[in-house]
Design a protein around this motif. Structure first.
Motif, PDB file in Angstrom:
ATOM      1  N   ASP A 154       0.833  -1.206   0.000  1.00  0.00           N
ATOM      2  CA  ASP A 154       0.000   0.000   0.000  1.00  0.00           C
ATOM      3  C   ASP A 154       0.869   1.258   0.000  1.00  0.00           C
ATOM      4  OD1 ASP A 154      -2.279  -1.509   0.004  1.00  0.00           O
ATOM      5  OD2 ASP A 154      -2.650  -1.335   2.157  1.00  0.00           O
ATOM      6  N   VAL A 155       1.979   1.213   0.731  1.00  0.00           N
ATOM      7  CA  VAL A 155       2.883   2.370   0.768  1.00  0.00           C
ATOM      8  C   VAL A 155       3.527   2.577  -0.597  1.00  0.00           C
ATOM      9  CG1 VAL A 155       4.944   3.360   1.823  1.00  0.00           C
ATOM     10  CG2 VAL A 155       3.327   2.090   3.227  1.00  0.00           C
ATOM     11  N   ALA A 156       3.903   1.496  -1.249  1.00  0.00           N
ATOM     12  CA  ALA A 156       4.490   1.604  -2.589  1.00  0.00           C
ATOM     13  C   ALA A 156       3.513   2.268  -3.555  1.00  0.00           C
ATOM     14  CB  ALA A 156       4.889   0.221  -3.089  1.00  0.00           C
ATOM     15  N   GLU A 157       2.253   1.918  -3.450  1.00  0.00           N
ATOM     16  CA  GLU A 157       1.236   2.518  -4.318  1.00  0.00           C
ATOM     17  C   GLU A 157       1.052   4.006  -4.000  1.00  0.00           C
ATOM     18  OE1 GLU A 157      -1.063   3.334  -7.200  1.00  0.00           O
ATOM     19  OE2 GLU A 157      -0.333   1.266  -7.015  1.00  0.00           O
ATOM     20  N   ALA A 158       1.040   4.340  -2.716  1.00  0.00           N
ATOM     21  CA  ALA A 158       0.915   5.747  -2.321  1.00  0.00           C
ATOM     22  C   ALA A 158       2.125   6.552  -2.802  1.00  0.00           C
ATOM     23  CB  ALA A 158       0.771   5.853  -0.808  1.00  0.00           C
ATOM     24  N   HIS A 159       3.298   5.949  -2.705  1.00  0.00           N
ATOM     25  CA  HIS A 159       4.528   6.620  -3.165  1.00  0.00           C
ATOM     26  C   HIS A 159       4.451   6.857  -4.674  1.00  0.00           C
ATOM     27  CE1 HIS A 159       8.728   7.786  -3.309  1.00  0.00           C
ATOM     28  NE2 HIS A 159       8.966   6.862  -4.234  1.00  0.00           N
ATOM     29  N   TYR A 204       3.844  10.670  -9.192  1.00  0.00           N
ATOM     30  CA  TYR A 204       3.039  11.085 -10.361  1.00  0.00           C
ATOM     31  C   TYR A 204       2.720  12.587 -10.315  1.00  0.00           C
ATOM     32  CZ  TYR A 204      -0.779  11.212 -13.750  1.00  0.00           C
ATOM     33  OH  TYR A 204      -1.587  11.519 -14.818  1.00  0.00           O
ATOM     34  N   LEU A 205       2.538  13.108  -9.086  1.00  0.00           N
ATOM     35  CA  LEU A 205       2.141  14.512  -8.938  1.00  0.00           C
ATOM     36  C   LEU A 205       3.273  15.430  -8.461  1.00  0.00           C
ATOM     37  CD1 LEU A 205      -1.364  14.073  -7.241  1.00  0.00           C
ATOM     38  CD2 LEU A 205      -0.901  14.679  -9.617  1.00  0.00           C
ATOM     39  N   GLU A 206       4.470  14.884  -8.297  1.00  0.00           N
ATOM     40  CA  GLU A 206       5.539  15.674  -7.681  1.00  0.00           C
ATOM     41  C   GLU A 206       5.882  16.937  -8.461  1.00  0.00           C
ATOM     42  OE1 GLU A 206       8.849  12.996  -7.301  1.00  0.00           O
ATOM     43  OE2 GLU A 206       9.357  13.062  -9.434  1.00  0.00           O
ATOM     44  N   LYS A 207       5.878  16.862  -9.779  1.00  0.00           N
ATOM     45  CA  LYS A 207       6.250  18.033 -10.576  1.00  0.00           C
ATOM     46  C   LYS A 207       5.240  19.164 -10.428  1.00  0.00           C
ATOM     47  CE  LYS A 207       8.990  15.641 -14.094  1.00  0.00           C
ATOM     48  NZ  LYS A 207       9.112  15.311 -15.544  1.00  0.00           N
ATOM     49  N   SER A 237      -2.310  13.691  -3.344  1.00  0.00           N
ATOM     50  CA  SER A 237      -2.019  12.386  -3.943  1.00  0.00           C
ATOM     51  C   SER A 237      -2.908  11.282  -3.393  1.00  0.00           C
ATOM     52  CB  SER A 237      -0.549  12.014  -3.698  1.00  0.00           C
ATOM     53  OG  SER A 237       0.307  12.924  -4.320  1.00  0.00           O
ATOM     54  N   HIS A 238      -3.015  11.194  -2.064  1.00  0.00           N
ATOM     55  CA  HIS A 238      -3.731  10.073  -1.461  1.00  0.00           C
ATOM     56  C   HIS A 238      -4.413  10.408  -0.137  1.00  0.00           C
ATOM     57  CE1 HIS A 238       0.033  10.165   0.716  1.00  0.00           C
ATOM     58  NE2 HIS A 238       0.706   9.822  -0.383  1.00  0.00           N
ATOM     59  N   GLY A 239      -4.218  11.613   0.357  1.00  0.00           N
ATOM     60  CA  GLY A 239      -4.893  12.034   1.582  1.00  0.00           C
ATOM     61  C   GLY A 239      -4.219  11.622   2.883  1.00  0.00           C
ATOM     62  N   LEU A 240      -3.118  10.850   2.782  1.00  0.00           N
ATOM     63  CA  LEU A 240      -2.397  10.419   3.988  1.00  0.00           C
ATOM     64  C   LEU A 240      -1.383  11.493   4.358  1.00  0.00           C
ATOM     65  CD1 LEU A 240      -1.852   6.657   3.074  1.00  0.00           C
ATOM     66  CD2 LEU A 240      -3.489   7.594   4.712  1.00  0.00           C
ATOM     67  N   VAL A 241      -1.873  12.521   5.061  1.00  0.00           N
ATOM     68  CA  VAL A 241      -1.011  13.670   5.362  1.00  0.00           C
ATOM     69  C   VAL A 241      -0.063  13.332   6.521  1.00  0.00           C
ATOM     70  CG1 VAL A 241      -2.658  15.345   4.498  1.00  0.00           C
ATOM     71  CG2 VAL A 241      -2.767  14.659   6.894  1.00  0.00           C
ATOM     72  N   PRO A 242       1.098  13.969   6.560  1.00  0.00           N
ATOM     73  CA  PRO A 242       2.083  13.660   7.598  1.00  0.00           C
ATOM     74  C   PRO A 242       1.653  14.146   8.977  1.00  0.00           C
ATOM     75  CG  PRO A 242       3.075  14.865   5.740  1.00  0.00           C
ATOM     76  CD  PRO A 242       1.615  14.957   5.592  1.00  0.00           C
ATOM     77  N   HIS A 243       2.118  13.417  10.005  1.00  0.00           N
ATOM     78  CA  HIS A 243       1.913  13.845  11.386  1.00  0.00           C
ATOM     79  C   HIS A 243       3.035  14.763  11.845  1.00  0.00           C
ATOM     80  CE1 HIS A 243      -0.810  10.424  11.110  1.00  0.00           C
ATOM     81  NE2 HIS A 243      -1.391  10.859  12.210  1.00  0.00           N
TER      82      HIS A 243
END
Length: 362
Positions: free
Chosen positions: A17-22, A27-30, A67-73
């Motif tokens: 799942d992390v690989a997919e989120a990465h 894909y959106l980094e630029k 990208s996926h909504g998993l924002v950092p803590h």
């Protein structure tokens, strides 16, 4: 651009799942002027750490959110060479497997065993043995430390002015390195405080492995030079057989010891500069009587609460002397001593020379 490392707390996370989120981040980094460098996954603890080249912390947050909504803590700025030395890489590992749909699967934890070896104070050593002998002794010590870190598959993460930090993947290797250094130093009639703790690169602290390094510094205050100190988390990971064989050379803390140690040093850091502060006053905030605080502090540190305060003030004073930006009177009052004469008396008793002499030898 700065480089940031962030922490995501995701219970039940798995590497796929992390690989997919990465991949979605990449894909959106630029669009966000970012470069997603790599990541680490700790499935057992449910933690994910991303390393991203980005214009700002806010940009890192926005990228993940879109990208996926998993924002950092938590997001901290890091130096790439520090990340490399602590974790061994700043890009994706070359041996990571690919899934059938071409997804790079990284299943590598960033949890590390961190060993801190406190080096002798070169000024004090020079005062005792002379300049040339002091240089030779320090070089011998450095060689032993570095050789053993390398021999036990560790990495020298940082060389601070008065300590060397080693990073290890396994507790057994870290403890083996610490014990080997300890025994070799004994053979050259020397000793250093050696402490080992385990931790993650990003917590609530603002520096890389900051919480772990802070605790190691606190361990040095109570560490016996004739033993290697290990935290409760390291002890849990070390094989019982190794603990049994080396028990006399190890000093281990319990979880309760660590809690008390942190509470004591939190108070010291907050109050040490106040000349009228006494550690006995802190007992009430810890829900202890003064006699309980005295007994527990003495058992853990070897100092009474007020003696621990004095030791801490002296340590802060010698840090300020090394910086050379203040005179003796300024250091006296900034470190909580009520007069230069009392400070000088305490310093001479502890270190064997006057503060002004120490300053002149720098």
């Amino acid at each position: 651009m700065p480089i940031y490392m962030d922490l995501h707390i995701v219970p039940g996370v798995n590497a796929k799942d992390v690989a997919e989120a990465h991949r979605q981040d990449v894909y959106l980094e630029k669009d966000h002027s970012c470069k997603c460098l790599t990541y680490w996954v700790d499935e057992m603890r449910g933690h994910v750490f991303c390393l991203i080249d980005a214009p700002s912390k806010e940009t890192v947050y926005e990228l993940h959110n879109r990208s996926h909504g998993l924002v950092p803590h938590k997001i901290i700025e890091v130096q790439p060479d520090f990340v490399q030395s602590f974790l061994g890489r700043i890009t994706d590992p070359s041996d990571a497997p690919l899934t059938d749909n071409g997804l790079l699967l990284i299943d590598e934890t960033s949890y590390r065993m961190i060993m801190s070896v406190q080096l002798p104070d070169t000024v004090l050593l020079q005062h005792e043995a002379g300049t040339e002998s002091a240089k030779k002794k320090v070089q011998q010590i450095l060689e032993i430390i570095r050789n053993e870190i390398t021999a036990k598959n560790g990495k020298e993460a940082i060389q601070e002015q008065h300590s060397i930090i080693g990073s290890f993947i396994t507790a057994e290797k870290a403890v083996a390195a610490g014990l080997a250094i300890h025994r070799q130093l004994q053979q050259i009639n020397s000793s250093c405080r050696i402490s080992i703790h385990a931790g993650e690169p990003v917590t609530q602290h603002d520096k890389l492995f900051g919480e772990t390094l802070q605790f190691l510094h606190r361990m040095h205050f109570i560490q016996r030079k004739e033993q290697v100190g290990i935290s409760a988390s390291v002890r849990e990971l070390v094989a019982k057989e190794l603990m049994h064989k080396t028990e006399e050379d190890l000093f281990s803390l319990s979880a309760n010891d660590e809690q008390l140690l942190n509470a004591l040093f939190n108070a010291l850091e907050e109050k040490y500069s106040e000349a009228d502060f006494q550690m006995d006053e802190y007992a009430q905030s810890l829900a202890m009587s003064q006699s309980q605080l005295y007994r527990k502090t003495t058992a853990l540190t070897g100092y009474s609460p007020n003696d621990l305060l004095k030791e801490y003030r002296l340590a802060k004073a010698i840090e300020r002397l090394r910086k050379g930006a203040q005179n003796i009177t300024e250091i006296t009052f900034d470190c909580g001593f009520n007069s230069p004469s009392y400070f000088t008396k305490c310093f001479k008793k502890k270190f064997g020379l006057l503060p002004i002499t120490y300053q002149e030898l720098l």
